[in-house]
Design a protein around this motif. Structure first.
Motif, short mmCIF file in Angstrom:
data_model
loop_
_atom_site.label_atom_id
_atom_site.label_comp_id
_atom_site.label_asym_id
_atom_site.label_seq_id
_atom_site.Cartn_x
_atom_site.Cartn_y
_atom_site.Cartn_z
N THR A 96 74.32 56.59 38.16
CA THR A 96 74.51 56.70 36.72
C THR A 96 73.39 55.99 35.98
OG1 THR A 96 76.90 56.69 37.05
CG2 THR A 96 76.10 56.29 34.80
N LEU A 97 72.75 56.69 35.06
CA LEU A 97 71.78 56.04 34.19
C LEU A 97 72.50 55.07 33.26
CD1 LEU A 97 69.53 59.07 33.17
CD2 LEU A 97 68.82 57.10 34.55
N VAL A 98 71.86 53.95 32.97
CA VAL A 98 72.38 53.01 31.97
C VAL A 98 71.27 52.72 30.97
CG1 VAL A 98 74.08 51.98 33.52
CG2 VAL A 98 71.78 51.01 33.41
N ASP A 99 71.67 52.46 29.72
CA ASP A 99 70.67 52.14 28.70
C ASP A 99 70.33 50.66 28.77
OD1 ASP A 99 72.72 50.77 27.39
OD2 ASP A 99 73.07 52.38 25.94
N GLU A 100 69.49 50.21 27.83
CA GLU A 100 69.03 48.82 27.87
C GLU A 100 70.15 47.83 27.68
OE1 GLU A 100 65.95 49.39 24.87
OE2 GLU A 100 64.44 48.90 26.40
N ALA A 101 71.27 48.27 27.08
CA ALA A 101 72.42 47.40 26.90
C ALA A 101 73.38 47.47 28.09
CB ALA A 101 73.16 47.78 25.62
N GLY A 102 73.03 48.26 29.12
CA GLY A 102 73.87 48.38 30.29
C GLY A 102 74.99 49.39 30.15
N GLN A 103 74.95 50.20 29.09
CA GLN A 103 75.99 51.20 28.87
C GLN A 103 75.67 52.49 29.61
OE1 GLN A 103 78.93 50.51 27.16
NE2 GLN A 103 78.00 48.48 27.38
N HIS A 164 59.11 64.90 34.41
CA HIS A 164 58.93 63.45 34.41
C HIS A 164 59.39 62.84 35.72
CE1 HIS A 164 58.26 63.61 30.00
NE2 HIS A 164 59.15 64.59 30.05
N ASP A 165 58.75 61.73 36.09
CA ASP A 165 59.11 61.01 37.32
C ASP A 165 60.34 60.13 37.12
OD1 ASP A 165 56.79 62.14 38.25
OD2 ASP A 165 55.59 60.32 38.00
N THR A 166 60.56 59.68 35.89
CA THR A 166 61.70 58.83 35.57
C THR A 166 62.42 59.40 34.35
OG1 THR A 166 60.31 57.41 34.16
CG2 THR A 166 60.54 56.76 36.47
N ALA A 167 63.60 58.88 34.07
CA ALA A 167 64.39 59.38 32.95
C ALA A 167 63.73 59.03 31.63
CB ALA A 167 65.79 58.79 33.00
N VAL A 168 63.79 59.96 30.66
CA VAL A 168 63.15 59.78 29.36
C VAL A 168 64.08 60.26 28.25
CG1 VAL A 168 60.83 60.08 30.31
CG2 VAL A 168 62.07 62.06 29.43
N ASP A 169 63.76 59.90 27.04
CA ASP A 169 64.39 60.46 25.86
C ASP A 169 63.59 61.69 25.46
OD1 ASP A 169 65.46 61.13 23.42
OD2 ASP A 169 65.02 59.23 22.44
N CYS A 170 64.19 62.87 25.59
CA CYS A 170 63.44 64.10 25.36
C CYS A 170 63.21 64.39 23.88
CB CYS A 170 64.18 65.28 26.01
SG CYS A 170 64.16 65.23 27.81
N GLU A 236 71.59 50.64 37.81
CA GLU A 236 72.11 49.33 38.19
C GLU A 236 71.68 48.98 39.62
OE1 GLU A 236 76.43 49.16 35.98
OE2 GLU A 236 76.31 50.01 37.98
N GLY A 237 72.07 47.77 40.04
CA GLY A 237 71.97 47.39 41.43
C GLY A 237 70.57 47.21 41.97
N GLY A 238 69.60 47.02 41.12
CA GLY A 238 68.24 46.80 41.57
C GLY A 238 67.49 48.04 41.98
N LEU A 239 68.03 49.22 41.63
CA LEU A 239 67.34 50.46 41.98
C LEU A 239 66.07 50.62 41.16
CD1 LEU A 239 70.13 53.16 42.37
CD2 LEU A 239 69.24 51.55 44.04
N SER A 240 65.07 51.21 41.78
CA SER A 240 63.85 51.54 41.09
C SER A 240 64.12 52.62 40.05
CB SER A 240 62.82 52.06 42.10
OG SER A 240 61.79 52.79 41.48
N PRO A 241 63.39 52.61 38.90
CA PRO A 241 63.54 53.71 37.94
C PRO A 241 63.11 55.05 38.51
CG PRO A 241 61.71 52.27 37.33
CD PRO A 241 62.46 51.57 38.42
N TYR A 242 62.37 55.03 39.62
CA TYR A 242 61.98 56.27 40.30
C TYR A 242 63.03 56.70 41.35
CZ TYR A 242 57.29 55.41 38.42
OH TYR A 242 56.21 55.19 37.59
#
Length: 309
Positions: A96-103, A164-170, A236-242
């Motif tokens: 699950t993607l989370v935003d900068e606030a962890g949501q 994109h290689d990582t998640a973005v705001d389209c 979460e959990g220390g995963l790379s953004p990639y």
């Protein structure tokens, strides 16, 4: 992360090897069928890698709404479906993607593409009931070599505008979609082996001798509603953004799986979306006519999972 969890993530590097780009030969026509499934929730569980336990990062699940930490294909099949073709009772999930606030930032739907992939469509056999699939490297530090990426698509026409290689705001008028392509060559025996050793990717348009059975190539597409994604998203959990990856427990009605393989892939037909109401081709429907396998659909003793996050 704890040392034990870190060890699990490090093991991902030894997962099913990626094909060399130059060695992959795609078939001329992308023959396939598609089933759309509901997003059914999020949880810190992984029914493949830690049955009955908890997992350090959040997963978003699609497909079968009855999925839980100890799910097996037999249990999923008995509980029903969350897909438009109710013969698909599989469970699909990804971090699950989370935003900068962890949501959590969750997709609104999953679309499972079952393709001929890189092999001769006439050679493809039905995927076995209970097969467990994993794809992607959660600890990748750069673009992954497979078709594992994010796309920005226009909401009005669905045309891919950027990759994109990582998640973005389209941005306005577009939505984000993640794509994960799974291995499609099976060893013909095991429903699960540690580090996904029962599966491999094709090379040179063929399955390797060690994994001779070509099954439909699953590609999982997860779509996010316009305006729901943010800059600064991660995992979460220390995963790379990639580190986009995905998992599946296949629990198709065996007769329906056979019908779709023979009527779509073996026949080199682009079937598109399949639902309970709309059949993509004429002919017999074998749903409910083949018994569920009697072999256990749980990992064999001693094959605990340590190859994926």
């Amino acid at each position: 992360m704890t040392a034990s969890v870190a060890a699990v993530f490090v093991g991902a590097a030894a997962m099913t090897p990626a094909p060399d780009g130059a060695a992959v030969r795609a078939v001329p026509v992308d023959v396939h069928w598609i089933v759309e499934c509901d997003q059914v929730g999020t949880a810190h569980i992984d029914p493949i890698l830690d049955p009955g336990g908890s997992w350090p990062h959040l997963h978003t699940f699609g497909g079968n709404p009855a999925v839980h930490a100890s799910s097996t294909a037999g249990q999923l099949f008995a509980e029903g479906s969350g897909c438009k073709d109710s013969a698909d009772r599989s469970a699909y999930w990804q971090p699950t993607l989370v935003d900068e606030a962890g949501q959590p930032v969750v997709p609104v739907s999953f679309r499972a593409y079952y393709r001929a992939g890189e092999v001769d469509p006439q050679l493809i056999e039905p995927a076995p009931f209970g097969l467990r699939l994993l794809a992607g490297d959660p600890m990748a530090t750069s673009r992954q070599p497979l078709d594992i990426d994010y796309l920005c698509l226009g909401t009005s026409d669905g045309v891919v505008d950027s990759v994109h290689d990582t998640a973005v705001d389209c941005g306005p008028g577009e939505f984000l979609r993640s794509d994960v392509e799974f291995p499609q060559c099976w060893d013909g025996v095991n429903l699960w082996l540690e580090r996904v050793a029962h599966m491999a990717y094709p090379r040179g348009g063929e399955c390797p001798a060690s994994h001779p059975v070509a099954i439909p190539q699953l590609s999982l597409e997860s779509s996010y509603a316009e305006g729901s994604t943010y800059e600064g998203m991660g995992f979460e959990g220390g995963l790379s953004p990639y580190g986009l990856h995905a998992d599946a427990i296949l629990a198709w009605d065996p007769g329906e799986m056979t019908t779709l393989v023979e009527g779509c892939l073996n026949a080199s037909r682009v079937c598109g979306d399949v639902t309970d109401e709309v059949r993509p081709f004429s002919g017999g429907d074998a749903r409910g006519t083949l018994p569920l396998p009697t072999v256990p659909d749980v990992p064999a003793a001693g094959s605990a999972s340590h190859g994926h996050g």
